[in-house]
Design a protein around this motif. Sequence first.
Motif, PDB file in Angstrom:
ATOM      1  N   CYS A  59      20.970  16.287  11.702  1.00  0.00           N
ATOM      2  CA  CYS A  59      19.909  17.205  12.102  1.00  0.00           C
ATOM      3  C   CYS A  59      20.522  18.361  12.776  1.00  0.00           C
ATOM      4  O   CYS A  59      19.329  18.682  13.068  1.00  0.00           O
ATOM      5  CB  CYS A  59      19.579  15.939  12.856  1.00  0.00           C
ATOM      6  N   ASP A  60      21.252  18.729  13.805  1.00  0.00           N
ATOM      7  CA  ASP A  60      22.027  19.367  14.158  1.00  0.00           C
ATOM      8  C   ASP A  60      21.856  20.668  13.259  1.00  0.00           C
ATOM      9  O   ASP A  60      21.753  21.450  14.208  1.00  0.00           O
ATOM     10  CB  ASP A  60      23.030  19.346  15.298  1.00  0.00           C
ATOM     11  N   TRP A 116      13.366  15.568  18.105  1.00  0.00           N
ATOM     12  CA  TRP A 116      13.458  16.654  19.021  1.00  0.00           C
ATOM     13  C   TRP A 116      14.485  17.761  18.941  1.00  0.00           C
ATOM     14  O   TRP A 116      14.229  19.066  19.027  1.00  0.00           O
ATOM     15  CB  TRP A 116      14.779  15.603  19.860  1.00  0.00           C
ATOM     16  N   THR A 117      15.470  17.490  18.059  1.00  0.00           N
ATOM     17  CA  THR A 117      16.059  19.011  17.305  1.00  0.00           C
ATOM     18  C   THR A 117      15.094  20.542  17.156  1.00  0.00           C
ATOM     19  O   THR A 117      15.247  20.938  16.847  1.00  0.00           O
ATOM     20  CB  THR A 117      16.883  18.999  16.057  1.00  0.00           C
ATOM     21  N   ASN A 125       8.045  15.024  21.425  1.00  0.00           N
ATOM     22  CA  ASN A 125       8.801  16.334  20.446  1.00  0.00           C
ATOM     23  C   ASN A 125       7.416  15.598  19.571  1.00  0.00           C
ATOM     24  O   ASN A 125       7.104  16.802  18.623  1.00  0.00           O
ATOM     25  CB  ASN A 125       9.960  15.414  19.798  1.00  0.00           C
ATOM     26  N   THR A 146      13.091  22.040  19.731  1.00  0.00           N
ATOM     27  CA  THR A 146      13.587  22.272  20.414  1.00  0.00           C
ATOM     28  C   THR A 146      13.715  23.723  20.090  1.00  0.00           C
ATOM     29  O   THR A 146      14.116  24.311  20.883  1.00  0.00           O
ATOM     30  CB  THR A 146      14.913  21.686  21.400  1.00  0.00           C
ATOM     31  N   THR A 147      14.680  23.453  18.988  1.00  0.00           N
ATOM     32  CA  THR A 147      14.831  25.152  18.279  1.00  0.00           C
ATOM     33  C   THR A 147      13.503  25.824  17.562  1.00  0.00           C
ATOM     34  O   THR A 147      13.467  26.869  16.781  1.00  0.00           O
ATOM     35  CB  THR A 147      15.274  24.967  17.563  1.00  0.00           C
ATOM     36  N   GLN A 162      15.844  11.285  16.814  1.00  0.00           N
ATOM     37  CA  GLN A 162      16.512  13.436  17.235  1.00  0.00           C
ATOM     38  C   GLN A 162      16.352  13.935  16.305  1.00  0.00           C
ATOM     39  O   GLN A 162      16.299  14.959  16.952  1.00  0.00           O
ATOM     40  CB  GLN A 162      17.158  12.053  17.819  1.00  0.00           C
ATOM     41  N   GLN A 163      16.113  13.871  15.411  1.00  0.00           N
ATOM     42  CA  GLN A 163      15.755  14.860  14.439  1.00  0.00           C
ATOM     43  C   GLN A 163      14.513  15.731  14.794  1.00  0.00           C
ATOM     44  O   GLN A 163      14.855  17.030  14.440  1.00  0.00           O
ATOM     45  CB  GLN A 163      15.990  14.271  13.190  1.00  0.00           C
TER      46      GLN A 163
END
Length: 201
Positions: free
Chosen positions: A54-55, A113-114, A159, A117-118, A110-111
Amino acid sequence: MKKAVIYAGSHRKGGNSDQAANLLARGVQEAGGQTDIIFIRDHAIMPCQACGFCDKSIDHQGSQRCILGEKDEAWTLFSPLFTARTVLIASPIYFYHLPSMFKTWIDRSQQFWTAKTTGEHWVADLPKRTAHTVLVAGRPTGKKLFEGAHITLRYFLHNFNIALADPLIFRGVDKHDDLSRQSDFEARIIELGHHAWTSSR
Ligand SMILES: Cc1cc2nc3c(=O)[nH]c(=O)nc-3n(C[C@H](O)[C@H](O)[C@H](O)COP(=O)(O)O)c2cc1C
């Protein structure tokens, strides 16, 4: 009409937080709203693999953002967070935190959050909303009893542009029907569901 979504976090069917989830639904309905209760225990969810997919996958949206995609039901549970008018949660405390199935699902976010934040629009531009929680715990005391669950829920929901209100907490609630011995429990939970609906749009 947009709906409210209620997540019920206990592994125990018919216990205190299930009862709280039903009362929250009653409050929403009495305020003229519609809602669905999602019992997290009924859904098969695989743990985050910490693979880093995901990052790197910034061109992917929705379920494609996670390498596990729709191989399990995590995405089914995430979907209402994109569309719900308000979010309600009823959960017990296990070892000073959320039950493991609930936390396993949260790790899969978590996907988001990435993406948030982007500044990816499909997540970053979601409407601002508020979530409300009812948390129950067996211990009658403990200053930090609800702290772990509350902090995790706050950063998880952030998120999705969902702010978390102070929780409605019940201590000393252990046997499956102990909640019903707490004073005014019904009225207080129904009122929270009512308020969640009328204070959102
Ligand atoms: C695995 C497990 C861990 C628990 N850990 C705690 C705890 O750390 N603190 C506490 O006060 N109660 C703890 N409890 C008690 C539950 O919070 C309590 O029984 C609660 O009423 C369960 O909610 P439910 O009826 O909605 O399932 C734990 C219960 C289980 C099953």
